[in-house]
Write a protein that holds these residues in place. Structure first.
Motif, PDB file in Angstrom:
ATOM      1  N   SER A  50      44.297  44.706  14.033  1.00 59.07           N
ATOM      2  CA  SER A  50      44.783  43.387  14.410  1.00 59.07           C
ATOM      3  C   SER A  50      43.944  42.796  15.526  1.00 59.07           C
ATOM      4  O   SER A  50      43.079  43.451  16.106  1.00 59.07           O
ATOM      5  CB  SER A  50      46.236  43.482  14.845  1.00 59.07           C
ATOM      6  N   GLY A  51      44.235  41.552  15.853  1.00 60.44           N
ATOM      7  CA  GLY A  51      43.521  40.880  16.920  1.00 60.44           C
ATOM      8  C   GLY A  51      43.922  41.398  18.277  1.00 60.44           C
ATOM      9  O   GLY A  51      44.755  42.304  18.405  1.00 60.44           O
ATOM     10  N   PRO A  52      43.366  40.819  19.327  1.00 58.68           N
ATOM     11  CA  PRO A  52      43.620  41.309  20.689  1.00 58.68           C
ATOM     12  C   PRO A  52      45.054  41.064  21.130  1.00 58.68           C
ATOM     13  O   PRO A  52      45.748  40.188  20.615  1.00 58.68           O
ATOM     14  CB  PRO A  52      42.641  40.506  21.536  1.00 58.68           C
ATOM     15  N   LEU A  53      45.486  41.855  22.099  1.00 56.76           N
ATOM     16  CA  LEU A  53      46.778  41.651  22.757  1.00 56.76           C
ATOM     17  C   LEU A  53      46.624  40.509  23.751  1.00 56.76           C
ATOM     18  O   LEU A  53      45.693  40.493  24.552  1.00 56.76           O
ATOM     19  CB  LEU A  53      47.200  42.928  23.483  1.00 56.76           C
ATOM     20  N   PHE A  54      47.533  39.527  23.699  1.00 54.53           N
ATOM     21  CA  PHE A  54      47.553  38.457  24.686  1.00 54.53           C
ATOM     22  C   PHE A  54      48.299  38.959  25.926  1.00 54.53           C
ATOM     23  O   PHE A  54      49.393  39.513  25.797  1.00 54.53           O
ATOM     24  CB  PHE A  54      48.279  37.230  24.137  1.00 54.53           C
ATOM     25  N   VAL A  55      47.733  38.769  27.101  1.00 57.71           N
ATOM     26  CA  VAL A  55      48.397  39.220  28.325  1.00 57.71           C
ATOM     27  C   VAL A  55      48.464  38.078  29.322  1.00 57.71           C
ATOM     28  O   VAL A  55      47.629  37.168  29.331  1.00 57.71           O
ATOM     29  CB  VAL A  55      47.675  40.425  28.962  1.00 57.71           C
ATOM     30  N   TYR A  56      49.503  38.150  30.181  1.00 56.08           N
ATOM     31  CA  TYR A  56      49.639  37.179  31.266  1.00 56.08           C
ATOM     32  C   TYR A  56      50.324  37.863  32.432  1.00 56.08           C
ATOM     33  O   TYR A  56      51.224  38.684  32.253  1.00 56.08           O
ATOM     34  CB  TYR A  56      50.456  35.956  30.842  1.00 56.08           C
ATOM     35  N   ASN A  57      49.872  37.520  33.633  1.00 55.56           N
ATOM     36  CA  ASN A  57      50.455  38.048  34.853  1.00 55.56           C
ATOM     37  C   ASN A  57      50.317  36.977  35.924  1.00 55.56           C
ATOM     38  O   ASN A  57      49.355  36.195  35.907  1.00 55.56           O
ATOM     39  CB  ASN A  57      49.727  39.334  35.284  1.00 55.56           C
ATOM     40  N   ARG A  58      51.285  36.908  36.831  1.00 51.48           N
ATOM     41  CA  ARG A  58      51.204  35.882  37.882  1.00 51.48           C
ATOM     42  C   ARG A  58      49.910  36.012  38.669  1.00 51.48           C
ATOM     43  O   ARG A  58      49.317  35.031  39.064  1.00 51.48           O
ATOM     44  CB  ARG A  58      52.415  35.976  38.807  1.00 51.48           C
ATOM     45  N   SER A  59      49.484  37.242  38.906  1.00 54.78           N
ATOM     46  CA  SER A  59      48.184  37.489  39.526  1.00 54.78           C
ATOM     47  C   SER A  59      47.192  37.811  38.416  1.00 54.78           C
ATOM     48  O   SER A  59      47.346  38.817  37.716  1.00 54.78           O
ATOM     49  CB  SER A  59      48.272  38.653  40.522  1.00 54.78           C
ATOM     50  N   SER A  60      46.198  36.973  38.248  1.00 53.88           N
ATOM     51  CA  SER A  60      45.282  37.141  37.116  1.00 53.88           C
ATOM     52  C   SER A  60      44.383  38.367  37.256  1.00 53.88           C
ATOM     53  O   SER A  60      43.781  38.809  36.269  1.00 53.88           O
ATOM     54  CB  SER A  60      44.414  35.890  36.966  1.00 53.88           C
ATOM     55  N   ALA A  61      44.296  38.941  38.472  1.00 56.06           N
ATOM     56  CA  ALA A  61      43.390  40.076  38.692  1.00 56.06           C
ATOM     57  C   ALA A  61      43.717  41.238  37.764  1.00 56.06           C
ATOM     58  O   ALA A  61      42.809  41.910  37.241  1.00 56.06           O
ATOM     59  CB  ALA A  61      43.452  40.518  40.151  1.00 56.06           C
ATOM     60  N   LYS A  62      45.015  41.502  37.566  1.00 50.97           N
ATOM     61  CA  LYS A  62      45.403  42.609  36.691  1.00 50.97           C
ATOM     62  C   LYS A  62      44.978  42.339  35.247  1.00 50.97           C
ATOM     63  O   LYS A  62      44.581  43.253  34.517  1.00 50.97           O
ATOM     64  CB  LYS A  62      46.920  42.836  36.760  1.00 50.97           C
ATOM     65  N   CYS A  63      45.073  41.089  34.817  1.00 51.66           N
ATOM     66  CA  CYS A  63      44.649  40.722  33.462  1.00 51.66           C
ATOM     67  C   CYS A  63      43.144  40.939  33.294  1.00 51.66           C
ATOM     68  O   CYS A  63      42.688  41.500  32.296  1.00 51.66           O
ATOM     69  CB  CYS A  63      45.003  39.269  33.165  1.00 51.66           C
ATOM     70  N   VAL A  64      42.393  40.496  34.296  1.00 52.90           N
ATOM     71  CA  VAL A  64      40.939  40.660  34.260  1.00 52.90           C
ATOM     72  C   VAL A  64      40.569  42.134  34.257  1.00 52.90           C
ATOM     73  O   VAL A  64      39.674  42.582  33.523  1.00 52.90           O
ATOM     74  CB  VAL A  64      40.289  39.945  35.458  1.00 52.90           C
ATOM     75  N   GLN A  65      41.276  42.928  35.058  1.00 54.40           N
ATOM     76  CA  GLN A  65      41.019  44.367  35.113  1.00 54.40           C
ATOM     77  C   GLN A  65      41.244  45.020  33.759  1.00 54.40           C
ATOM     78  O   GLN A  65      40.429  45.830  33.299  1.00 54.40           O
ATOM     79  CB  GLN A  65      41.935  45.012  36.159  1.00 54.40           C
ATOM     80  N   LEU A  66      42.352  44.655  33.105  1.00 52.26           N
ATOM     81  CA  LEU A  66      42.659  45.237  31.803  1.00 52.26           C
ATOM     82  C   LEU A  66      41.639  44.815  30.759  1.00 52.26           C
ATOM     83  O   LEU A  66      41.211  45.635  29.934  1.00 52.26           O
ATOM     84  CB  LEU A  66      44.062  44.822  31.366  1.00 52.26           C
ATOM     85  N   GLN A  67      41.229  43.561  30.789  1.00 51.48           N
ATOM     86  CA  GLN A  67      40.242  43.094  29.821  1.00 51.48           C
ATOM     87  C   GLN A  67      38.901  43.806  30.021  1.00 51.48           C
ATOM     88  O   GLN A  67      38.227  44.182  29.052  1.00 51.48           O
ATOM     89  CB  GLN A  67      40.067  41.581  29.941  1.00 51.48           C
ATOM     90  N   LYS A  68      38.523  44.016  31.287  1.00 50.49           N
ATOM     91  CA  LYS A  68      37.277  44.736  31.558  1.00 50.49           C
ATOM     92  C   LYS A  68      37.368  46.185  31.093  1.00 50.49           C
ATOM     93  O   LYS A  68      36.397  46.751  30.594  1.00 50.49           O
ATOM     94  CB  LYS A  68      36.962  44.683  33.054  1.00 50.49           C
ATOM     95  N   GLU A  69      38.539  46.778  31.257  1.00 50.34           N
ATOM     96  CA  GLU A  69      38.719  48.181  30.881  1.00 50.34           C
ATOM     97  C   GLU A  69      38.629  48.384  29.374  1.00 50.34           C
ATOM     98  O   GLU A  69      38.015  49.344  28.903  1.00 50.34           O
ATOM     99  CB  GLU A  69      40.068  48.690  31.400  1.00 50.34           C
ATOM    100  N   LEU A  70      39.245  47.486  28.607  1.00 52.17           N
ATOM    101  CA  LEU A  70      39.320  47.671  27.155  1.00 52.17           C
ATOM    102  C   LEU A  70      38.359  46.801  26.364  1.00 52.17           C
ATOM    103  O   LEU A  70      38.008  47.133  25.228  1.00 52.17           O
ATOM    104  CB  LEU A  70      40.747  47.405  26.671  1.00 52.17           C
ATOM    105  N   GLY A  71      37.971  45.674  26.927  1.00 51.54           N
ATOM    106  CA  GLY A  71      37.083  44.769  26.214  1.00 51.54           C
ATOM    107  C   GLY A  71      37.805  43.531  25.709  1.00 51.54           C
ATOM    108  O   GLY A  71      38.996  43.566  25.395  1.00 51.54           O
ATOM    109  N   ALA A  72      37.057  42.446  25.600  1.00 49.56           N
ATOM    110  CA  ALA A  72      37.632  41.171  25.166  1.00 49.56           C
ATOM    111  C   ALA A  72      38.096  41.204  23.720  1.00 49.56           C
ATOM    112  O   ALA A  72      38.897  40.365  23.303  1.00 49.56           O
ATOM    113  CB  ALA A  72      36.614  40.054  25.369  1.00 49.56           C
ATOM    114  N   ASP A  73      37.599  42.158  22.935  1.00 45.83           N
ATOM    115  CA  ASP A  73      38.044  42.266  21.547  1.00 45.83           C
ATOM    116  C   ASP A  73      39.441  42.865  21.450  1.00 45.83           C
ATOM    117  O   ASP A  73      40.102  42.731  20.415  1.00 45.83           O
ATOM    118  CB  ASP A  73      37.071  43.120  20.736  1.00 45.83           C
ATOM    119  N   LYS A  74      39.912  43.492  22.513  1.00 41.68           N
ATOM    120  CA  LYS A  74      41.239  44.117  22.512  1.00 41.68           C
ATOM    121  C   LYS A  74      42.242  43.376  23.402  1.00 41.68           C
ATOM    122  O   LYS A  74      43.458  43.501  23.192  1.00 41.68           O
ATOM    123  CB  LYS A  74      41.153  45.575  22.982  1.00 41.68           C
TER     124      LYS A  74
END
Length: 357
Positions: A50-74
């Motif tokens: 399937s496509g990537p998981l959409f994520v949202y957090n009041r502080s965007s840093a955690k979202c950016v961290q997760l995207q860097k860890e897994l990749g923009a495709d996930k």
């Protein structure tokens, strides 16, 4: 897909062709939510295509961290809560308090109402299934009905209450126990999304949305009771000249349950950092909800009363240490309730190496 024990999911798989690969969103990347979202994104990419998981957090840093860890495709980062709920078929939330939960779900509802407003009757709409996946800091069970009222007037929208059991380490290892209540078909879909991606087991608490958070409180009352028993036993050990670490060895041999092992270790090593565990404010909130529940149903829990009092003592001592700039931790874990038993017995609150007074 990884093999899952039959008893781990109390629902059959959604029937084909009704079953579909949904766009899934996750709101709240705190100490629990981050691991849950990470495991969900990784599992879906590896097993469903399937496509990537959409994520949202009041502080965007955690979202950016997760995207860097897994990749923009996930992992894809949503710009807002409204975008998250509009672009996803299923949205999971892991939020901090009653007030935050209500505010977030009101945003969801407003966005969905705008989406449906002005559409011809019978026009295609997405099915939204919202599941609250919160570990410890649990909103009052009665608020579930309020959330349902917020969402129930929106076509094809269902709320599933979904608290989980397990500490951050269990979330990281995808070993949580997921408890679900609400619309049956929605629970079926949610259960097969969560297990084994996020948890090792799903439990069905029926259609009453309040039952899952109530069950969570019952479970947390047992954890609180475990903390209180350990605190009293370790304190008595120290007073009698038997080290708490020796008593902990007995705990590991006789009572090798995760709460006894994990929280017992925190107590005997004075490891009370609430940022890596469950903050004491969350424990006090849970204890308050449990005490309200037992009052309503005339079912006394004196051990929870004792744990509540000892957490208050621990928090008061810690607050004074912060005022004096002598606190070891910015936030203390709820296992620090042992400070209450230690002080009552004439010992140092947070330092077990101190001599008996």
């Amino acid at each position: 897909m990884a093999a899952v024990a039959q008893h781990a999911i109390p629902f059959s798989r959604p029937a084909t062709p009704g079953h579909a690969v949904y766009n899934i969103g996750f709101y709240g990347l705190g100490s629990m939510g981050y691991f849950m979202a990470r495991n969900l994104a990784a599992h879906r990419a590896a097993n469903t295509g399937s496509g990537p998981l959409f994520v949202y957090n009041r502080s965007s840093a955690k979202c950016v961290q997760l995207q860097k860890e897994l990749g923009a495709d996930k992992v894809r980062i949503a710009d807002s809560a409204e975008q998250l709920v509009l672009e996803c078929d299923v949205v999971f939330t892991s939020l901090a308090s009653d007030a935050v939960v209500k505010a977030v779900y009101e945003k969801f509802a407003d966005a969905l109402k705008v989406r449906h407003h002005g559409k011809p009757i019978g026009a295609p709409t997405d099915q939204k299934q919202d599941s609250r996946g919160n570990e410890h800091d649990l909103p009052d069970a009665g608020s579930s009905g309020e959330l349902d009222t917020i969402l129930s007037n929106i076509p094809h929208t269902h709320l599933v209450t979904g608290p989980v059991f397990g500490p951050p380490a269990a979330a990281e290892a995808a070993k949580l126990i997921c408890v679900l209540a609400g619309d049956y078909r929605s629970k079926k879909e949610v259960a097969h999304i969560l297990v084994p991606a996020v948890g090792r087991k799903a439990m069905d608490l029926g259609g009453n949305l309040e039952k899952a958070p109530t069950f969570k409180l019952i479970g947390n009352s047992m954890i609180l009771g475990s903390l209180e028993i350990l605190a009293e036993a370790f304190t008595l050990s120290e007073k009698t000249g038997i080290s708490a670490s020796q008593t902990y060895e007995l705990v590991k041999d006789m009572f090798p349950a995760p709460p006894f092992i994990n929280y017992g270790n925190k107590m005997v090593t004075d490891s009370f950092d609430g940022k890596t565990g469950f903050a004491i404010d969350g424990g006090l909130k849970d204890a308050t909800h449990v005490r309200r529940l037992v009052t309503e149903f005339n079912s006394p829990m004196p051990v929870v009363d004792a744990a509540h009092a000892h957490m208050l003592t621990a928090r008061a001592i810690h607050a004074e240490q912060i005022r004096r700039n002598s606190a070891a931790y910015e936030v203390i874990d709820w296992s620090a309730l042992i400070a209450g038993t230690r002080v009552a017995a004439g010992l140092d609150a947070f330092d077990s190496a101190q001599e008996v007074c």
